[in-house]
Design an enzyme around this catalytic site. Structure first.
Site, PDB file in Angstrom:
ATOM      1  N   LYS A  36      -8.951   3.113  -2.596  1.00 34.95           N
ATOM      2  CA  LYS A  36      -9.347   2.490  -1.391  1.00 34.95           C
ATOM      3  C   LYS A  36     -10.745   2.886  -1.220  1.00 34.95           C
ATOM      4  CE  LYS A  36      -7.443   1.631   3.305  1.00 34.95           C
ATOM      5  NZ  LYS A  36      -6.126   1.976   4.128  1.00 34.95           N
ATOM      6  N   CYS A  96      -5.160  -2.721   2.972  1.00 38.12           N
ATOM      7  CA  CYS A  96      -5.318  -2.625   4.489  1.00 38.12           C
ATOM      8  C   CYS A  96      -6.628  -3.129   5.100  1.00 38.12           C
ATOM      9  CB  CYS A  96      -5.060  -1.135   4.695  1.00 38.12           C
ATOM     10  SG  CYS A  96      -4.482  -0.943   6.447  1.00 38.12           S
ATOM     11  N   GLU A 107       0.862  -1.282   0.096  1.00 34.52           N
ATOM     12  CA  GLU A 107       0.036   0.130   0.017  1.00 34.52           C
ATOM     13  C   GLU A 107       0.810   1.382  -0.032  1.00 34.52           C
ATOM     14  OE1 GLU A 107      -4.038   1.161   2.511  1.00 34.52           O
ATOM     15  OE2 GLU A 107      -2.195   0.967   3.638  1.00 34.52           O
TER      16      GLU A 107
END
Length: 323
Positions: free
Chosen positions: A127, A161, A45
């Site tokens: 995200k 995540c 990430e």
């Protein structure tokens, strides 16, 4: 014998908050993965230009100069850095799954790209919901990025995540019969050093392993290493690994304190067989009891309809003045 696909997970530090240098390092790592026989290489990430851990430890006043530098070193999708990485993928004939802090005019997004072996961008996603204080720096996305792409290597997807902690997000990916998944995580510490246990490397590896078991997929977990001395305590955090559909590690381990590439030779038939026992979106589902609707419509903030008429645009300075 069923053919296998070699995949690679990065275990390395970016050149922290230096976009040009991290781009160069990315290109070198892509070349190294290809030389090692990998057909897919995965990065963590916000690998470009590194995860901004300062947002968790400093107040906003202290962050201002750091944020300015971070934004300046975050790549635009159409910028030269992404072009260089796409060219490296094409040159070495390898698929690249890249995590980046994407700069889009005045905003930043925690994005992932799936770049094909021909250099084409197969998926650009952001995200869905940045985690906790990340929301002070990064914007949210719509559902358009919840996609699994069909590639010559199999059906490939990626999440960042704590998207791996969201049951509905995961189920939306499982429903697309994902076979190879990249779990992007930031730089993490052991549970003993983490401000929140659920932000520790051990927990994030557990979530990645759970994803492999639930989805019946191979899960590639790259590792964004922390700077400084790699003591035993720090090394006990996140380490690069590839999990098989039965939840076991199928990669060749690399010392947690060493930069490099973690490889695994995967056989997609293993994933298909795992789903014979538990297919969460097939025979092991109950659509008569549970249904999930996922809106994958891209939702721009503004829709500019129509175009200015050429006749309405002044042709000369005199017309402009008179207008």
């Amino acid at each position: 014998m069923t053919p296998t696909t070699r995949v690679a997970a990065i275990q390395a530090q970016p050149v922290w908050f230096d976009l040009a240098a991290t781009t160069d390092k990315t290109v070198d790592l892509i070349a190294g993965a290809s030389a090692g026989g990998a057909e897919l290489v995965a990065f963590p990430e916000t690998w470009l230009p590194g995860y901004p851990a300062f947002i968790w430890s400093q107040n906003i006043g202290e962050q201002v100069p750091l944020i300015a530098n971070y934004r300046a070193n975050s790549p635009a999708l159409d910028g030269p850095e992404i072009e260089a990485i796409r060219e490296a993928a094409k040159q070495h004939g390898i698929m690249v799954v890249l995590g980046l802090s994407e700069r889009d005019h005045g905003s930043l997004y925690m994005s992932q790209l799936i770049i094909g072996a021909d250099g084409a961008i197969l998926l650009h996603r952001r995200k869905l919901k940045p985690t906790h204080v990340e929301r002070a720096l990064f914007g949210e996305s719509d559902g358009s990025g919840l996609q699994v792409v069909d590639t010559p290597l199999g059906r490939v997807g990626a999440l960042n995540c704590w998207e791996h902690m969201q049951p509905l997000v995961k189920f939306a990916m499982y429903a697309q019969h994902e076979e190879i998944h990249v779990a992007g995580w930031p730089a993490l510490t052991p549970v003993s050093e983490s401000p929140l246990p659920q932000l520790s490397g051990e927990v994030c590896l557990t979530l990645s392993r759970t994803y492999a078991l639930e989805g019946g997929a191979f899960v590639i977990v790259p590792n964004q290493m922390l700077p400084g001395d790699r003591t035993d305590a720090v090394a006990a955090g996140l380490s690069a690994v590839v999990y098989g559909p039965d939840g076991t590690a199928v990669s060749t381990p690399l010392d947690p304190g060493t930069e490099g590439l973690v490889y695994a030779d995967i056989d997609l038939a293993v994933g298909s067989f795992a789903k014979v026992f538990a297919d969460p979106v097939g025979h092991y589902s109950r659509p008569d009891v549970f249904q999930l609707t996922v809106d994958r419509t891209a939702r721009p903030v503004v829709r500019l309809e129509g175009a200015a008429s050429p006749e309405s645009i002044p042709d000369t300075d005199e017309e402009l003045v008179s207008a």
